[in-house]
Design a protein around this motif. Structure first.
Motif, mmCIF file in Angstrom:
data_model
loop_
_atom_site.group_PDB
_atom_site.id
_atom_site.type_symbol
_atom_site.label_atom_id
_atom_site.label_comp_id
_atom_site.label_asym_id
_atom_site.label_seq_id
_atom_site.Cartn_x
_atom_site.Cartn_y
_atom_site.Cartn_z
ATOM 1 N N VAL A 387 0.846 -1.200 0.000
ATOM 2 C CA VAL A 387 0.000 0.000 0.000
ATOM 3 C C VAL A 387 0.879 1.247 0.000
ATOM 4 O O VAL A 387 0.662 2.194 -0.778
ATOM 5 C CB VAL A 387 -0.946 -0.004 1.219
ATOM 6 N N LEU A 388 1.903 1.244 0.854
ATOM 7 C CA LEU A 388 2.791 2.402 0.946
ATOM 8 C C LEU A 388 3.674 2.536 -0.291
ATOM 9 O O LEU A 388 4.031 3.648 -0.687
ATOM 10 C CB LEU A 388 3.649 2.305 2.206
ATOM 11 N N GLN A 389 4.032 1.412 -0.901
ATOM 12 C CA GLN A 389 4.802 1.496 -2.144
ATOM 13 C C GLN A 389 3.990 2.217 -3.215
ATOM 14 O O GLN A 389 4.519 3.052 -3.960
ATOM 15 C CB GLN A 389 5.186 0.105 -2.638
ATOM 16 N N GLY A 390 2.697 1.905 -3.288
ATOM 17 C CA GLY A 390 1.849 2.564 -4.274
ATOM 18 C C GLY A 390 1.701 4.053 -4.014
ATOM 19 O O GLY A 390 1.555 4.838 -4.947
ATOM 20 N N MET A 391 1.765 4.468 -2.743
ATOM 21 C CA MET A 391 1.584 5.881 -2.405
ATOM 22 C C MET A 391 2.880 6.680 -2.496
ATOM 23 O O MET A 391 2.867 7.866 -2.796
ATOM 24 C CB MET A 391 0.997 6.019 -0.993
ATOM 25 N N THR A 392 4.026 6.018 -2.193
ATOM 26 C CA THR A 392 5.291 6.754 -2.118
ATOM 27 C C THR A 392 6.203 6.533 -3.315
ATOM 28 O O THR A 392 7.101 7.337 -3.570
ATOM 29 C CB THR A 392 6.071 6.353 -0.851
ATOM 30 N N GLY A 393 5.989 5.416 -4.046
ATOM 31 C CA GLY A 393 6.883 5.097 -5.158
ATOM 32 C C GLY A 393 8.205 4.506 -4.718
ATOM 33 O O GLY A 393 9.087 4.237 -5.546
ATOM 34 N N ARG A 394 8.385 4.255 -3.428
ATOM 35 C CA ARG A 394 9.616 3.680 -2.899
ATOM 36 C C ARG A 394 9.626 2.158 -3.097
ATOM 37 O O ARG A 394 8.579 1.531 -3.237
ATOM 38 C CB ARG A 394 9.738 3.991 -1.414
ATOM 39 N N GLU A 395 10.837 1.560 -3.039
ATOM 40 C CA GLU A 395 10.957 0.107 -3.137
ATOM 41 C C GLU A 395 10.426 -0.553 -1.862
ATOM 42 O O GLU A 395 10.540 0.005 -0.767
ATOM 43 C CB GLU A 395 12.426 -0.288 -3.338
ATOM 44 N N VAL A 396 9.872 -1.764 -2.024
ATOM 45 C CA VAL A 396 9.350 -2.495 -0.869
ATOM 46 C C VAL A 396 10.459 -2.749 0.151
ATOM 47 O O VAL A 396 10.237 -2.669 1.368
ATOM 48 C CB VAL A 396 8.709 -3.828 -1.318
ATOM 49 N N GLY A 397 11.680 -3.058 -0.319
ATOM 50 C CA GLY A 397 12.792 -3.310 0.588
ATOM 51 C C GLY A 397 13.107 -2.108 1.473
ATOM 52 O O GLY A 397 13.366 -2.259 2.673
ATOM 53 N N TRP A 398 13.069 -0.914 0.898
ATOM 54 C CA TRP A 398 13.336 0.308 1.678
ATOM 55 C C TRP A 398 12.235 0.520 2.712
ATOM 56 O O TRP A 398 12.520 0.842 3.877
ATOM 57 C CB TRP A 398 13.422 1.517 0.741
ATOM 58 N N ILE A 399 10.988 0.331 2.302
ATOM 59 C CA ILE A 399 9.864 0.517 3.233
ATOM 60 C C ILE A 399 9.953 -0.507 4.366
ATOM 61 O O ILE A 399 9.732 -0.180 5.536
ATOM 62 C CB ILE A 399 8.516 0.402 2.492
ATOM 63 N N ALA A 400 10.300 -1.764 4.034
ATOM 64 C CA ALA A 400 10.438 -2.796 5.072
ATOM 65 C C ALA A 400 11.552 -2.434 6.051
ATOM 66 O O ALA A 400 11.419 -2.649 7.263
ATOM 67 C CB ALA A 400 10.728 -4.151 4.420
ATOM 68 N N ARG A 401 12.624 -1.860 5.550
ATOM 69 C CA ARG A 401 13.759 -1.502 6.416
ATOM 70 C C ARG A 401 13.379 -0.398 7.402
ATOM 71 O O ARG A 401 13.695 -0.479 8.587
ATOM 72 C CB ARG A 401 14.950 -1.079 5.566
ATOM 73 N N VAL A 402 12.678 0.634 6.920
ATOM 74 C CA VAL A 402 12.320 1.744 7.826
ATOM 75 C C VAL A 402 11.184 1.344 8.767
ATOM 76 O O VAL A 402 10.945 2.030 9.773
ATOM 77 C CB VAL A 402 11.944 3.019 7.027
ATOM 78 N N THR A 403 10.492 0.250 8.446
ATOM 79 C CA THR A 403 9.397 -0.220 9.293
ATOM 80 C C THR A 403 9.882 -1.204 10.355
ATOM 81 O O THR A 403 9.166 -1.478 11.322
ATOM 82 C CB THR A 403 8.310 -0.890 8.419
ATOM 83 N N LEU A 404 11.109 -1.721 10.203
ATOM 84 C CA LEU A 404 11.611 -2.771 11.091
ATOM 85 C C LEU A 404 11.536 -2.414 12.579
ATOM 86 O O LEU A 404 11.148 -3.269 13.396
ATOM 87 C CB LEU A 404 13.053 -3.126 10.694
ATOM 88 N N PRO A 405 11.878 -1.185 13.008
ATOM 89 C CA PRO A 405 11.748 -0.876 14.445
ATOM 90 C C PRO A 405 10.337 -1.069 14.987
ATOM 91 O O PRO A 405 10.161 -1.499 16.138
ATOM 92 C CB PRO A 405 12.168 0.602 14.521
ATOM 93 N N PHE A 406 9.340 -0.778 14.153
ATOM 94 C CA PHE A 406 7.955 -0.915 14.607
ATOM 95 C C PHE A 406 7.549 -2.393 14.668
ATOM 96 O O PHE A 406 6.679 -2.768 15.454
ATOM 97 C CB PHE A 406 7.031 -0.108 13.702
ATOM 98 N N PHE A 407 8.199 -3.226 13.869
ATOM 99 C CA PHE A 407 8.016 -4.681 13.976
ATOM 100 C C PHE A 407 8.466 -5.148 15.361
ATOM 101 O O PHE A 407 7.774 -5.926 16.035
ATOM 102 C CB PHE A 407 8.813 -5.384 12.874
ATOM 103 N N PHE A 408 9.622 -4.661 15.822
ATOM 104 C CA PHE A 408 10.126 -5.071 17.135
ATOM 105 C C PHE A 408 9.279 -4.491 18.267
ATOM 106 O O PHE A 408 9.155 -5.104 19.330
ATOM 107 C CB PHE A 408 11.592 -4.665 17.284
ATOM 108 N N VAL A 409 8.671 -3.335 18.041
ATOM 109 C CA VAL A 409 7.727 -2.798 19.024
ATOM 110 C C VAL A 409 6.545 -3.754 19.180
ATOM 111 O O VAL A 409 6.050 -3.988 20.301
ATOM 112 C CB VAL A 409 7.242 -1.393 18.599
ATOM 113 N N MET A 410 6.102 -4.350 18.081
ATOM 114 C CA MET A 410 4.992 -5.295 18.139
ATOM 115 C C MET A 410 5.402 -6.591 18.826
ATOM 116 O O MET A 410 4.594 -7.218 19.526
ATOM 117 C CB MET A 410 4.470 -5.549 16.719
#
Length: 433
Positions: A387-410
């Motif tokens: 969903v965010l890739q479609g909105m930002t045009g960024r690569e999925v790998g980059w989005i997954a990397r910046v989201t990783l801290p929130f994964f550990f919060v979960m």
């Protein structure tokens, strides 16, 4: 071939296809077709046609494009900037300032949509352009939105809680009540992480706006009135029985059109732009959904989820080890299946094991929702990432990397509800008593 070899082959193939630049929905469909053609007796072409048509014409799915369209209307009219004006004064004193609007906005909208993708898409359309314009780093803005968007599954009403309640014969009303405290806890943990990040990176957070008195903050809050009316119209239509959760999405679109029209910020150009923007975003998501549905069917015919669940059940692990194993199992499974499919395909096998281990099925339902949320932000099939890739045009790998801290919060949230199960069970017991 054994299950491990089949899984490894399909994972490798999926990464190769995705790495070649093929559209994600087509990549998922291609891997599903290969798995069904090679490792099951059912004709792959027939199954593909039936599944993709069924996934694309689902009535429940109707809410998603409508909520996305509502987000586009908010984004292209004054409603989104007004929401920022109303919330910003209250966030300025917090470390991280306006980044908390992602968390607060997703927590509020989660009580409307019941869908992680709709929550992420709607709030993202409102918040990301404003945060970018005000100079906030894109990495933390996108990461916090991807993480907070998962609240759409945990804060009731939640589609996946309904599926689990039916599969596990657990009261859906009790599940909804049980999800309130963990949902607020997770939102608080997300905000807590944003505060820590801001304290560690003070130079990356834009300066606060002009300081306001309490009275001035209250006065600025009047700009929240249109958004409050919008949320009240959606929630009110659901809880009064006027509309179902799906029909309430249409109420939200109508209300957003009326409110933006009354504000004078809706004209022909913005209406057409919002409609086309919603169509483009949903078509991208629908293609991925169709591919994921076919991959789910393929995995079901091959029998991988059932075999893996049976293997975990046969290990005879104590409670805490069983929970750790199941968390890893659902996260890995989430790399290939959507959350609802994970629940449907595994509950029949796992529930006897859970009951034998003495784990409360109500508590386990909230645990499942939390780990399914984690799967929403793990590649290659983390839906919020797409969903965010479609909105930002960024690569999925980059989005997954910046989201990783929130994964550990979960992961921390899962640990907390394990150590203090009353976070899940206290409110349902209180309401029942």
């Amino acid at each position: 071939m054994n299950d491990l070899a089949i899984t490894s082959l399909l994972v490798l193939t999926l990464f190769l296809i995705l790495g070649s630049g093929v559209w994600i929905g087509l990549a998922l469909s291609g891997v599903a077709w290969m798995g069904m053609q090679l490792f099951s007796a059912r004709p792959a072409g027939d199954a593909m046609a039936v599944t993709i048509w069924g996934a694309s014409s689902s009535w429940t799915l109707t809410a998603l494009p409508l909520f996305i369209w509502m987000g586009e209307i908010l984004f292209r009219t004054r409603l989104s900037s007004d929401m920022f004006r109303g919330l910003a004064p209250w966030m300025q004193s917090l470390p991280g300032r306006l980044l908390h609007i992602n968390v607060v906005g997703c927590a509020i909208f989660a009580a409307v949509s019941g869908s992680s993708a709709a929550t992420c898409a709607t709030i993202g359309r409102m918040s990301l352009p404003e945060l970018r314009r005000r100079g906030y780093p894109e990495a933390i803005a996108v990461g916090s939105l991807a993480g907070a968007g998962t609240l759409g599954l945990l804060i009731p009403p939640s589609i996946i809680m309904i599926v689990y309640g039916v599969a596990a014969d657990v009261s859906i009303a009790q599940l909804f009540i049980a999800g309130i405290i963990p949902g607020l806890l997770l939102a608080g943990l997300f905000s807590g992480y944003l505060m820590l990040w801001a304290l560690r990176h003070p130079d990356e957070v834009p300066a606060a706006d002009v300081r306001m008195t309490f009275r001035q903050k209250v006065a600025e809050s009047r700009h929240l009135l249109p958004v409050i009316v919008l949320i009240a119209s959606v929630l009110g239509s659901i809880y009064s029985g006027i509309a179902t959760a799906t029909e309430a999405a249409a109420v939200g679109v109508l209300a957003s059109l009326v409110l933006s029209g009354l504000q004078g910020s809706l004209d022909r150009d913005s209406f057409v732009a919002a409609l086309l923007g919603g169509v483009r975003t949903y078509c991208m998501i629908a293609l991925i959904l169709a591919g994921a549905a076919f991959l789910t069917l393929s995995m079901g015919y091959i029998g991988l989820p059932r075999h893996l669940a049976e293997w975990i059940g046969s290990l005879g692990l104590p409670q805490w080890q069983l929970i750790v194993a199941l968390m890893g199992f659902f996260i890995v499974l989430g790399c290939f299946l959507d959350g609802i499919s994970m629940v449907v395909l595994t509950m029949g096998v796992l529930l006897p094991t859970i009951q034998k281990a003495g784990i409360d099925p109500l508590w386990f339902g909230i645990f499942v929702v939390l780990v399914v949320e984690m799967a929403q932000i793990t590649p290659p099939v983390g839906f919020n990432l797409f969903v965010l890739q479609g909105m930002t045009g960024r690569e999925v790998g980059w989005i997954a990397r910046v989201t990783l801290p929130f994964f550990f919060v979960m992961v921390l949230a899962v640990a907390l509800i394990w150590l203090v199960p009353e976070l899940v069970t206290w409110l349902p017991m209180r309401m029942r008593g």
